[in-house]
Design a protein around this motif. Structure first.
Motif, PDB file in Angstrom:
ATOM      1  N   TYR A   1       1.047  -1.194  -0.042  1.00 17.98           N
ATOM      2  CA  TYR A   1       0.025   0.055   0.014  1.00 17.98           C
ATOM      3  C   TYR A   1       1.132   1.047   0.324  1.00 17.98           C
ATOM      4  N   PRO A   2       0.616   2.227  -0.681  1.00 17.49           N
ATOM      5  CA  PRO A   2       1.289   3.481  -0.272  1.00 17.49           C
ATOM      6  C   PRO A   2       1.305   3.922   0.778  1.00 17.49           C
ATOM      7  N   ALA A   3       0.388   3.931   1.773  1.00 14.59           N
ATOM      8  CA  ALA A   3       0.458   4.396   3.181  1.00 14.59           C
ATOM      9  C   ALA A   3       0.552   3.083   4.135  1.00 14.59           C
ATOM     10  N   ARG A   4       1.743   3.045   4.935  1.00 14.83           N
ATOM     11  CA  ARG A   4       1.638   1.948   5.496  1.00 14.83           C
ATOM     12  C   ARG A   4       1.978   2.099   7.073  1.00 14.83           C
ATOM     13  N   ILE A   5       1.704   3.353   7.449  1.00 16.88           N
ATOM     14  CA  ILE A   5       1.878   3.678   8.965  1.00 16.88           C
ATOM     15  C   ILE A   5       0.443   3.783   9.577  1.00 16.88           C
ATOM     16  N   GLY A   6       0.190   3.403  10.882  1.00 11.97           N
ATOM     17  CA  GLY A   6      -0.980   3.849  11.410  1.00 11.97           C
ATOM     18  C   GLY A   6      -0.816   3.731  12.942  1.00 11.97           C
ATOM     19  N   GLY A   7      -2.027   4.176  13.495  1.00 14.18           N
ATOM     20  CA  GLY A   7      -2.083   4.106  14.749  1.00 14.18           C
ATOM     21  C   GLY A   7      -3.125   3.088  15.231  1.00 14.18           C
ATOM     22  N   GLU A   8      -2.508   1.820  15.649  1.00 14.51           N
ATOM     23  CA  GLU A   8      -3.326   0.849  15.621  1.00 14.51           C
ATOM     24  C   GLU A   8      -3.388   0.538  17.320  1.00 14.51           C
ATOM     25  N   VAL A   9      -4.740  -0.074  17.622  1.00 17.39           N
ATOM     26  CA  VAL A   9      -5.066  -0.486  19.047  1.00 17.39           C
ATOM     27  C   VAL A   9      -4.572  -1.940  18.981  1.00 17.39           C
ATOM     28  N   LEU A  10      -3.551  -2.376  19.420  1.00 18.17           N
ATOM     29  CA  LEU A  10      -3.048  -3.774  19.394  1.00 18.17           C
ATOM     30  C   LEU A  10      -3.251  -4.563  20.696  1.00 18.17           C
ATOM     31  N   ASP A  11      -3.264  -4.140  21.889  1.00 16.65           N
ATOM     32  CA  ASP A  11      -3.119  -4.711  23.043  1.00 16.65           C
ATOM     33  C   ASP A  11      -4.788  -4.892  23.717  1.00 16.65           C
ATOM     34  N   PHE A  12      -5.511  -4.564  22.789  1.00 16.48           N
ATOM     35  CA  PHE A  12      -7.160  -4.567  23.429  1.00 16.48           C
ATOM     36  C   PHE A  12      -7.561  -6.042  23.556  1.00 16.48           C
ATOM     37  N   ALA A  13      -7.815  -6.702  24.618  1.00 13.79           N
ATOM     38  CA  ALA A  13      -8.481  -8.056  24.381  1.00 13.79           C
ATOM     39  C   ALA A  13      -9.927  -8.025  25.218  1.00 13.79           C
ATOM     40  N   PRO A  14     -10.877  -7.905  24.283  1.00 11.84           N
ATOM     41  CA  PRO A  14     -12.189  -8.250  24.696  1.00 11.84           C
ATOM     42  C   PRO A  14     -12.767  -9.126  25.652  1.00 11.84           C
ATOM     43  N   ASP A  15     -11.933 -10.291  25.512  1.00 13.60           N
ATOM     44  CA  ASP A  15     -12.644 -11.301  26.323  1.00 13.60           C
ATOM     45  C   ASP A  15     -12.075 -11.067  27.783  1.00 13.60           C
ATOM     46  N   GLY A  16     -13.338 -11.285  28.588  1.00 10.43           N
ATOM     47  CA  GLY A  16     -13.256 -11.040  29.968  1.00 10.43           C
ATOM     48  C   GLY A  16     -13.849  -9.429  30.143  1.00 10.43           C
ATOM     49  N   LEU A  17     -13.863  -8.515  29.114  1.00  9.07           N
ATOM     50  CA  LEU A  17     -14.500  -7.445  29.378  1.00  9.07           C
ATOM     51  C   LEU A  17     -15.680  -7.178  28.956  1.00  9.07           C
ATOM     52  N   LEU A  18     -16.078  -8.069  27.711  1.00 10.27           N
ATOM     53  CA  LEU A  18     -17.338  -8.196  27.485  1.00 10.27           C
ATOM     54  C   LEU A  18     -18.046  -9.354  27.220  1.00 10.27           C
ATOM     55  N   PRO A  19     -19.316  -9.507  27.495  1.00 12.84           N
ATOM     56  CA  PRO A  19     -20.022 -11.147  27.311  1.00 12.84           C
ATOM     57  C   PRO A  19     -19.694 -11.596  25.820  1.00 12.84           C
ATOM     58  N   LYS A  20     -19.450 -13.004  25.940  1.00 15.19           N
ATOM     59  CA  LYS A  20     -18.798 -13.818  24.638  1.00 15.19           C
ATOM     60  C   LYS A  20     -19.986 -13.742  23.791  1.00 15.19           C
ATOM     61  N   ARG A  21     -21.318 -13.586  24.043  1.00 17.34           N
ATOM     62  CA  ARG A  21     -22.309 -13.509  22.977  1.00 17.34           C
ATOM     63  C   ARG A  21     -22.017 -12.227  22.212  1.00 17.34           C
ATOM     64  N   LEU A  22     -21.523 -10.983  22.666  1.00 12.74           N
ATOM     65  CA  LEU A  22     -21.648  -9.704  22.006  1.00 12.74           C
ATOM     66  C   LEU A  22     -20.149  -9.846  20.902  1.00 12.74           C
ATOM     67  N   LEU A  23     -19.360 -10.720  21.292  1.00 11.38           N
ATOM     68  CA  LEU A  23     -18.234 -10.853  20.345  1.00 11.38           C
ATOM     69  C   LEU A  23     -18.526 -10.817  18.727  1.00 11.38           C
ATOM     70  N   PRO A  24     -19.126 -12.105  18.556  1.00 12.74           N
ATOM     71  CA  PRO A  24     -19.393 -12.366  17.244  1.00 12.74           C
ATOM     72  C   PRO A  24     -20.280 -11.206  16.544  1.00 12.74           C
ATOM     73  N   GLN A  25     -20.882 -10.494  17.476  1.00 17.27           N
ATOM     74  CA  GLN A  25     -22.096  -9.394  16.839  1.00 17.27           C
ATOM     75  C   GLN A  25     -21.340  -8.249  16.534  1.00 17.27           C
ATOM     76  N   THR A  26     -20.306  -7.810  16.885  1.00 16.04           N
ATOM     77  CA  THR A  26     -19.653  -6.512  16.874  1.00 16.04           C
ATOM     78  C   THR A  26     -18.147  -6.462  16.107  1.00 16.04           C
ATOM     79  N   ASP A  27     -18.115  -5.240  15.656  1.00 16.47           N
ATOM     80  CA  ASP A  27     -16.647  -4.815  15.214  1.00 16.47           C
ATOM     81  C   ASP A  27     -15.884  -4.465  16.133  1.00 16.47           C
ATOM     82  N   ARG A  28     -14.575  -4.237  15.986  1.00 14.35           N
ATOM     83  CA  ARG A  28     -13.634  -3.730  17.207  1.00 14.35           C
ATOM     84  C   ARG A  28     -14.129  -2.489  17.472  1.00 14.35           C
TER      85      ARG A  28
END
Length: 413
Positions: A51-78
């Protein structure tokens, strides 16, 4: 948003929740901001080498497991997962139990720019690769601009007025202002407001490239340089912030333990069409926000600038600020130099920065930028945080397409 003065209906911020590339949680983010620690790097979530642009500000250490109910994870975008968790943290920070609120007293007003891009990309891949029967039913809403508002409302039982504002990076300020208006009119007594994005994925990056405003610089430390003479564009980022905004009388009635500050005045304008010869409308937004907050330019202690990192846009913003405040008359900072531009999440994160700066009497730096042209007339806070009392701050945001917004926030007595 007209200034509510010191009356019962003024809008006060009592809780913050943050998910950002350089810190997950308000404390971690604020510590990183004051240390000048960046979350900008070579994109790691997928191979962006072609890609012409290869730099970003990513959130890489976010772990939703344990923070949200498991049923929500397949329903939702990051981005929705970020928003839900940040709302939990913001409500806890404010000491608010949603179940204790009257049924229609609390609402949700968020900003959105792209919706759930990664979720949509994944389901399109299934459609073309495996057939329509493999596409998730949740695709019907997981991509949608209003999904964060809806999911926050459902999860917390907040049934008062709720809506979404779509004005790109200006949207976070516009959403908070709308929340303040609803509080002032008595429609609700508490609002969850803010915005989140997570569009760093192949489809999301391709959608951003045609603007021509993303940098193609290969060095993460020299990629996003707001107000620098060598700036070549911005870096896309992800994340954002949630703010709990309440009527002051309602907050007092429930015995609130802390108030970060007040939303004192807001204005939004729209630039004229390109080629019209008419001037940009950012200066007008700033002047109107000051007027509605009932403060003078000399009362502003710091400006959290939009800082596009695009030379012509930075010059236009610097010109507007110099016209209002005078050349180099007020400290200016761009903390998003450590996160990239978060689009709908960027202005809420700047609002959180402004309130934390008030609390701690310190302004975070702009990092990366080294060569600020003297004729820009900016007192840019560089390299190190600057200690100073912050009573009034101005937050500026612009959205692609001509959106401008400015908000004055004030220390609460």
């Amino acid at each position: 948003m007209n200034a509510p003065g010191t009356g019962a209906a003024e809008a006060v911020v009592t809780g913050l929740g943050v998910v950002a590339p350089n810190g997950i949680g308000a404390k971690a983010f604020w510590d990183a901001a004051l240390e000048g620690r960046s979350g900008i790097d070579v994109i790691k979530r997928f191979d962006a080498s072609s890609y012409p642009a290869r730099i970003g500000g990513e959130v890489l250490d976010f772990a939703p497991d344990g923070l949200l109910p498991k049923r929500l994870l397949p329903q939702t975008d990051r981005m929705t997962q970020y928003a839900l968790v940040a709302t939990d943290w913001a409500l806890a920070d404010a000491g608010v139990d949603p179940a204790a609120l009257a049924e229609y007293d609390a609402g949700v007003i968020t900003a959105s720019g792209s919706g759930g891009f990664e979720f949509g990309q994944r389901e399109l891949e299934k459609l073309w690769g495996d057939g329509p029967e493999r596409v998730s039913a949740y695709q019907s809403f997981a991509w949608f601009y209003a999904v964060n508002t809806g999911q926050i409302s459902i999860r917390n039982g907040l049934r008062g007025h709720s809506s979404v504002v779509v004005s790109e990076q200006a949207g976070g300020l516009d959403a908070a202002a709308h929340a303040a208006r609803l509080l002032r009119t008595g429609t609700i007594t508490l609002a969850v407001t803010g915005g989140f994005e997570a569009s760093i994925c192949p489809w999301g990056l391709v959608a951003q490239l045609p603007s021509g405003l993303l940098t193609d610089a290969p060095d993460p430390q020299r990629a996003y340089l707001p107000f620098d003479a060598t700036a070549t564009g911005w870096v896309p980022g992800e994340g954002g912030a949630i703010l709990i905004v309440e009527r002051a009388d309602a907050a007092r009635a429930r015995g609130v333990g802390q108030v970060y500050g007040r939303l004192a005045g807001h204005a939004a304008t729209f630039d004229p069409r390109p080629g019209s010869g008419a001037p940009p409308a950012l200066e007008q937004a700033v002047r109107l926000a000051l007027e509605r907050a009932q403060v003078n330019p000399e009362d502003i202690d710091v400006v959290f600038a939009d800082g596009a990192g695009v030379p012509q846009l930075d010059r236009a913003e610097a010109t507007a600020l110099a016209s209002v405040f005078g050349p180099a008359a007020v400290p200016v900072t761009v903390p998003k130099s450590m996160t990239g531009r978060l689009y709908a999440g960027g202005a809420p994160l700047d609002l959180a920065c402004a309130f934390l700066a008030m609390r701690d009497s310190v302004v975070p730096p702009t990092i990366g930028t080294r060569d600020v042209p003297a004729d820009l007339g900016l007192d840019l806070v560089l390299e190190q945080p600057r200690e100073l009392p912050v009573r009034n701050a101005l937050v500026v945001a612009r959205g692609s397409g001509g959106f401008n917004a400015a908000t004055v926030v004030r220390r609460h007595p």
